[in-house]
Design a protein around this motif. Structure first.
Motif, PDB file in Angstrom:
ATOM      1  N   PRO A   1      29.606  37.927  29.501  1.00  0.00           N
ATOM      2  CA  PRO A   1      30.726  38.873  29.528  1.00  0.00           C
ATOM      3  C   PRO A   1      31.041  39.344  30.937  1.00  0.00           C
ATOM      4  CG  PRO A   1      29.287  39.378  27.695  1.00  0.00           C
ATOM      5  CD  PRO A   1      28.602  38.308  28.486  1.00  0.00           C
ATOM      6  N   ALA A   2      30.026  39.517  31.758  1.00  0.00           N
ATOM      7  CA  ALA A   2      30.263  39.944  33.136  1.00  0.00           C
ATOM      8  C   ALA A   2      31.059  38.889  33.900  1.00  0.00           C
ATOM      9  CB  ALA A   2      28.929  40.213  33.832  1.00  0.00           C
ATOM     10  N   THR A   3      30.758  37.629  33.628  1.00  0.00           N
ATOM     11  CA  THR A   3      31.502  36.545  34.280  1.00  0.00           C
ATOM     12  C   THR A   3      32.965  36.571  33.852  1.00  0.00           C
ATOM     13  OG1 THR A   3      29.499  35.191  34.224  1.00  0.00           O
ATOM     14  CG2 THR A   3      31.575  34.062  34.666  1.00  0.00           C
ATOM     15  N   HIS A   4      33.174  36.784  32.557  1.00  0.00           N
ATOM     16  CA  HIS A   4      34.555  36.859  32.058  1.00  0.00           C
ATOM     17  C   HIS A   4      35.294  38.022  32.715  1.00  0.00           C
ATOM     18  CE1 HIS A   4      33.937  33.734  29.201  1.00  0.00           C
ATOM     19  NE2 HIS A   4      33.094  34.416  28.452  1.00  0.00           N
ATOM     20  N   ALA A   5      34.617  39.172  32.795  1.00  0.00           N
ATOM     21  CA  ALA A   5      35.247  40.352  33.390  1.00  0.00           C
ATOM     22  C   ALA A   5      35.564  40.101  34.857  1.00  0.00           C
ATOM     23  CB  ALA A   5      34.326  41.567  33.243  1.00  0.00           C
ATOM     24  N   LEU A   6      34.657  39.406  35.535  1.00  0.00           N
ATOM     25  CA  LEU A   6      34.873  39.098  36.946  1.00  0.00           C
ATOM     26  C   LEU A   6      36.105  38.205  37.118  1.00  0.00           C
ATOM     27  CD1 LEU A   6      33.625  39.459  39.763  1.00  0.00           C
ATOM     28  CD2 LEU A   6      32.367  37.331  39.396  1.00  0.00           C
ATOM     29  N   PHE A   7      36.271  37.262  36.199  1.00  0.00           N
ATOM     30  CA  PHE A   7      37.443  36.397  36.241  1.00  0.00           C
ATOM     31  C   PHE A   7      38.717  37.220  36.102  1.00  0.00           C
ATOM     32  CE2 PHE A   7      39.691  32.428  35.688  1.00  0.00           C
ATOM     33  CZ  PHE A   7      40.767  32.749  34.880  1.00  0.00           C
ATOM     34  N   MET A   8      38.715  38.167  35.149  1.00  0.00           N
ATOM     35  CA  MET A   8      39.893  39.007  34.935  1.00  0.00           C
ATOM     36  C   MET A   8      40.219  39.816  36.189  1.00  0.00           C
ATOM     37  SD  MET A   8      40.758  38.340  31.899  1.00  0.00           S
ATOM     38  CE  MET A   8      40.214  37.958  30.270  1.00  0.00           C
ATOM     39  N   VAL A   9      39.191  40.368  36.796  1.00  0.00           N
ATOM     40  CA  VAL A   9      39.401  41.134  38.020  1.00  0.00           C
ATOM     41  C   VAL A   9      39.975  40.232  39.105  1.00  0.00           C
ATOM     42  CG1 VAL A   9      38.215  42.369  39.881  1.00  0.00           C
ATOM     43  CG2 VAL A   9      37.631  42.851  37.510  1.00  0.00           C
ATOM     44  N   GLY A  10      39.465  38.992  39.154  1.00  0.00           N
ATOM     45  CA  GLY A  10      39.967  38.032  40.131  1.00  0.00           C
ATOM     46  C   GLY A  10      41.446  37.729  39.936  1.00  0.00           C
ATOM     47  N   VAL A  11      41.867  37.617  38.692  1.00  0.00           N
ATOM     48  CA  VAL A  11      43.285  37.362  38.409  1.00  0.00           C
ATOM     49  C   VAL A  11      44.142  38.508  38.934  1.00  0.00           C
ATOM     50  CG1 VAL A  11      45.000  37.130  36.581  1.00  0.00           C
ATOM     51  CG2 VAL A  11      42.835  35.911  36.401  1.00  0.00           C
ATOM     52  N   LEU A  12      43.719  39.726  38.618  1.00  0.00           N
ATOM     53  CA  LEU A  12      44.486  40.903  39.073  1.00  0.00           C
ATOM     54  C   LEU A  12      44.480  40.991  40.595  1.00  0.00           C
ATOM     55  CD1 LEU A  12      43.241  43.551  36.483  1.00  0.00           C
ATOM     56  CD2 LEU A  12      45.433  42.380  36.517  1.00  0.00           C
ATOM     57  N   LEU A  13      43.320  40.753  41.180  1.00  0.00           N
ATOM     58  CA  LEU A  13      43.199  40.857  42.629  1.00  0.00           C
ATOM     59  C   LEU A  13      44.055  39.810  43.332  1.00  0.00           C
ATOM     60  CD1 LEU A  13      41.627  42.470  44.746  1.00  0.00           C
ATOM     61  CD2 LEU A  13      39.873  40.689  44.702  1.00  0.00           C
ATOM     62  N   GLY A  14      44.038  38.590  42.794  1.00  0.00           N
ATOM     63  CA  GLY A  14      44.838  37.523  43.384  1.00  0.00           C
ATOM     64  C   GLY A  14      46.316  37.851  43.355  1.00  0.00           C
ATOM     65  N   ALA A  15      46.785  38.349  42.209  1.00  0.00           N
ATOM     66  CA  ALA A  15      48.191  38.720  42.090  1.00  0.00           C
ATOM     67  C   ALA A  15      48.533  39.856  43.052  1.00  0.00           C
ATOM     68  CB  ALA A  15      48.490  39.138  40.648  1.00  0.00           C
TER      69      ALA A  15
ATOM     70  N   VAL B   1      47.044  40.627  45.912  1.00  0.00           N
ATOM     71  CA  VAL B   1      47.010  40.148  47.298  1.00  0.00           C
ATOM     72  C   VAL B   1      48.297  39.391  47.636  1.00  0.00           C
ATOM     73  CG1 VAL B   1      45.876  38.492  48.836  1.00  0.00           C
ATOM     74  CG2 VAL B   1      44.496  40.080  47.501  1.00  0.00           C
ATOM     75  N   VAL B   2      48.716  38.525  46.733  1.00  0.00           N
ATOM     76  CA  VAL B   2      49.941  37.755  46.981  1.00  0.00           C
ATOM     77  C   VAL B   2      51.153  38.685  47.019  1.00  0.00           C
ATOM     78  CG1 VAL B   2      51.504  36.019  46.041  1.00  0.00           C
ATOM     79  CG2 VAL B   2      49.040  35.614  46.023  1.00  0.00           C
ATOM     80  N   ALA B   3      51.180  39.663  46.125  1.00  0.00           N
ATOM     81  CA  ALA B   3      52.298  40.609  46.107  1.00  0.00           C
ATOM     82  C   ALA B   3      52.361  41.377  47.426  1.00  0.00           C
ATOM     83  CB  ALA B   3      52.149  41.566  44.931  1.00  0.00           C
ATOM     84  N   LEU B   4      51.218  41.779  47.926  1.00  0.00           N
ATOM     85  CA  LEU B   4      51.186  42.501  49.203  1.00  0.00           C
ATOM     86  C   LEU B   4      51.646  41.585  50.332  1.00  0.00           C
ATOM     87  CD1 LEU B   4      47.867  44.587  49.205  1.00  0.00           C
ATOM     88  CD2 LEU B   4      50.210  45.431  49.079  1.00  0.00           C
ATOM     89  N   ALA B   5      51.146  40.358  50.310  1.00  0.00           N
ATOM     90  CA  ALA B   5      51.443  39.419  51.401  1.00  0.00           C
ATOM     91  C   ALA B   5      52.932  39.056  51.452  1.00  0.00           C
ATOM     92  CB  ALA B   5      50.605  38.158  51.231  1.00  0.00           C
TER      93      ALA B   5
END
Lengths: 190, 57
Positions: free
Chosen positions: A86-100, A102-106
């Motif tokens: 579950p922690a891995t899944h949660a980390l993936f979700m956080v990664g999706v949000l973080l990636g979006a 970062v790109v939005a900021l950039a």
């Protein structure tokens, strides 16, 4: 505001799908991760025992030998990587949000707002409590639909269609078709 | 079921004998067609995977 070209997004998705398969050994999917997290929380709340992957493999090997008379150890292939936690899944979700994010900021497209600014949606559902209820209801329907279909736009649309899985072709056609119909219907209702 | 078996090559043996051939006799398929819930550890032959659980943390 400068949006990246559509093909850049497509390449990014392709890269993510390939990297996920190569590194995790499983097809990329999103909705199933929510299910896994909720299921893990339910099991923990219920005090259910957890079983290691090695125990499952050994149990399967034994029952396969009992059923088919196949010698344990052949032709069993070495197991792939461990089941994601579950922690891995949660980390993936956080990664999706973080990636979006970062790109939005950039690209200067990050414009936080507390109001629903899309004129089309506001014309249909307003901007107050009705809009919130509409959004929430839509989200619930999406959640129900993804579990009924056993996947969403990532699992079915991105991976399943690319690998020509019949179930994914049907599911993707269905939700794209429904989306198109709903769009036209909303246009009429506005 | 796939989540449970994704780690072992013996999955292919069960798939060859049930999913890709005589799937109507697969207990998982039968129960799903009846609208019943299908336990993750239920094998196609109707037996339950014998697991040795470790205590929940």
């Amino acid at each position: 505001m400068t949006y990246l070209p559509f093909w850049a997004g497509a390449l990014a998705l392709c890269g993510a799908a390939l990297a996920h398969q190569a590194l995790v050994g499983r097809a990329l999917g999103v909705s199933g991760r929510f299910t896994a997290i909720v299921e893990a929380a339910r099991r923990r709340a219920a005090g259910e025992a957890q079983v290691s992957d090695a125990a499952m493999i050994e149990a399967l090997r034994a029952m396969t030998e009992a059923e088919f008379g196949i010698e344990a150890g052949e032709p069993v292939v070495a197991p792939r990587r461990e089941t994601p936690t579950p922690a891995t899944h949660a980390l993936f979700m956080v990664g999706v949000l973080l990636g979006a994010f970062v790109v939005a900021l950039a690209t200067g497209t990050f414009t936080p707002s507390a109001t629903l600014v899309d004129p089309g949606f506001a014309a249909f559902a307003g901007t107050g409590a009705g809009a919130i209820a509409t959004l929430f209801s839509g989200g619930v329907l999406v959640g129900i639909g993804t579990r009924m279909a056993g996947g969403c736009t990532s699992g079915h649309g991105l991976i399943g269609v690319a690998t020509l899985k019949p179930g994914s072709l049907v599911a993707t056609a269905a939700f794209f078709g429904a989306g198109i119909v709903a769009s036209f219907a909303l246009e009429v209702l506005r | 079921m796939y989540d449970l078996f994704a780690l072992s090559g013996t999955l292919g043996i069960w798939q060859d004998n049930y999913c890709r051939s005589d799937f109507p006799r697969c207990e998982r398929y039968i129960r799903s067609q009846r609208g019943e819930s299908v336990a993750k550890a239920l094998l196609p032959n109707g037996k339950v995977l014998a697991l040795a659980p470790r205590p929940a943390r």
